[in-house]
Design a protein around this motif. Structure first.
Motif, PDB file in Angstrom:
ATOM      1  N   ARG A  77       0.743  -1.524   0.088  1.00 34.36           N
ATOM      2  CA  ARG A  77      -0.084   0.069  -0.116  1.00 34.36           C
ATOM      3  C   ARG A  77       0.952   1.251   0.092  1.00 34.36           C
ATOM      4  N   SER A  78       2.208   1.208  -0.175  1.00 36.38           N
ATOM      5  CA  SER A  78       2.914   2.420  -0.150  1.00 36.38           C
ATOM      6  C   SER A  78       2.488   3.218  -1.291  1.00 36.38           C
ATOM      7  N   GLU A  79       2.439   4.605  -1.046  1.00 35.58           N
ATOM      8  CA  GLU A  79       2.301   5.522  -2.060  1.00 35.58           C
ATOM      9  C   GLU A  79       3.253   5.584  -3.384  1.00 35.58           C
ATOM     10  N   GLY A 101      -1.004  -6.210   2.334  1.00 35.22           N
ATOM     11  CA  GLY A 101      -1.435  -6.183   1.291  1.00 35.22           C
ATOM     12  C   GLY A 101      -1.319  -7.321   0.475  1.00 35.22           C
TER      13      GLY A 101
END
Ligand SMILES: Cc1cc2nc3c(=O)[nH]c(=O)nc-3n(C[C@H](O)[C@H](O)[C@H](O)COP(=O)(O)O)c2cc1C
Length: 299
Positions: A77-79, A101
């Motif tokens: 879920r890292s941007e 995730g």
């Protein structure tokens, strides 16, 4: 990685990825000592810095024939996930560890160049899903682990996973010495994940006060709380007290992250697994690996 690669390691260990702790020096020295080094892709502040870290690690290991492979931990879920994945493909990172995730997007990308994907899971449901997605191995996050912890007992977790999975299994949580590595193998794991043991290594990026605190504390000082990261994680009680908070009455996570002191509090509240009592000294990575090897062979 296959069973042959695992057999070529000094001890079947992955030095676990740790936020603000794992950097290129720790990774390179772990791999040079014959264990798998790793770091979270979010540790370098920018994508350019991630590029530099990957370049430094791959060039430092290129001329070491016996070096163990290295791993990068990707928080799904890292941007900046897509940019991180591009770099992973460009450098053909040998092992990618997915956490927080589904590993769905990572598996085909990493397999396209022959890399391996290990998925970090804390429940049987997530373990089954990851296997269905074609990962090459599972990291079973068990109770007592440093950082965001699992809650399932390692005996229960490994045995239950072995009922439906014969791929690579990595046991994570409070593995601190060679005897425990051997015990994990007897249980059915191929490798172990060791985080806390390596925070107090000379090469880790942890502050010296953090390293010294680990020498002074034991399992009774470790508490699990959701207040700090929003998911269950293990922290050192004395460091919560030093930050001016009452460990038994912590604010809710939503309140915790508000306020000018946020960064300072975060910085000084330190995490460790329940095995922390085994940290007796700050040692170099090669000294730790040498000690693990002796204990492992003697047990
Ligand atoms: C300070 C600290 C930071 C961590 N940061 C991460 C992280 O960024 N990503 C991740 O997948 N796991 C992270 N972990 C968990 C470790 O990868 C590993 O699961 C854990 O350290 C294993 O338990 P042990 O500390 O008892 O050996 C962290 C653990 C610690 C202690």
């Amino acid at each position: 990685m296959n069973i042959k690669t695992i057999n070529n390691l000094s001890v079947p260990v992955i030095v676990a990825p740790m936020f603000r702790v794992s950097g290129p020096e720790l990774v390179v020295n772990a791999c040079r000592s014959g264990v798998i080094g790793s770091f979270p892709a979010i540790n370098p502040r920018t994508i350019d810095e991630l590029d530099q870290w990957l370049s430094q690690i791959s060039s430092s290991l290129a001329d070491v024939p016996d070096a163990a492979p290295y791993a990068v931990n990707m928080v799904i879920r890292s941007e900046r996930f897509s940019e991180e994945l591009e770099l992973v493909k460009r450098y053909q990172v040998p092992i990618v560890i997915s956490s927080v995730g589904s590993p769905k997007a990572v598996v085909p990308a990493v397999h396209s160049y022959g890399g391996l994907v290990l998925a970090d899971v804390a429940t049987l449901q997530h373990a089954r899903k990851a296997v269905d997605l074609g990962v090459d191995g599972l990291i079973l996050l068990c109770a007592g682990a440093g950082g965001n912890t699992g809650w399932v007992n390692p005996f229960a977790f490994v045995r239950a996973v072995r009922e439906f999975y014969d791929g690579i299994v990595v046991l994570a949580g409070s593995v601190m010495d060679g005897t425990s590595i051997r015990a994990a193998e007897v249980l059915g794991a191929n490798l172990v994940y060791m985080g806390t043991r390596f925070i107090a290594s000379e090469e880790s990026m942890a502050e010296i006060e953090y390293k010294n605190t680990l020498i002074d504390v034991d399992a009774d000082d470790v508490m699990t709380t959701k207040a700090i990261t929003g998911i269950p994680a293990n922290f050192l009680r004395p460091t919560i007290v030093s930050a001016g908070l009452d460990p038994d009455n912590l604010p809710a996570h939503s309140e915790f992250n508000i306020g000018v002191n946020r960064k300072k509090r975060w910085k000084n509240i330190w995490s460790a697994g329940q095995g922390v009592g085994a940290v007796k000294d700050v040692m170099s990575v090669s000294q730790i690996v040498e000690q693990l090897e002796k204990e492992y062979k003697g047990s």
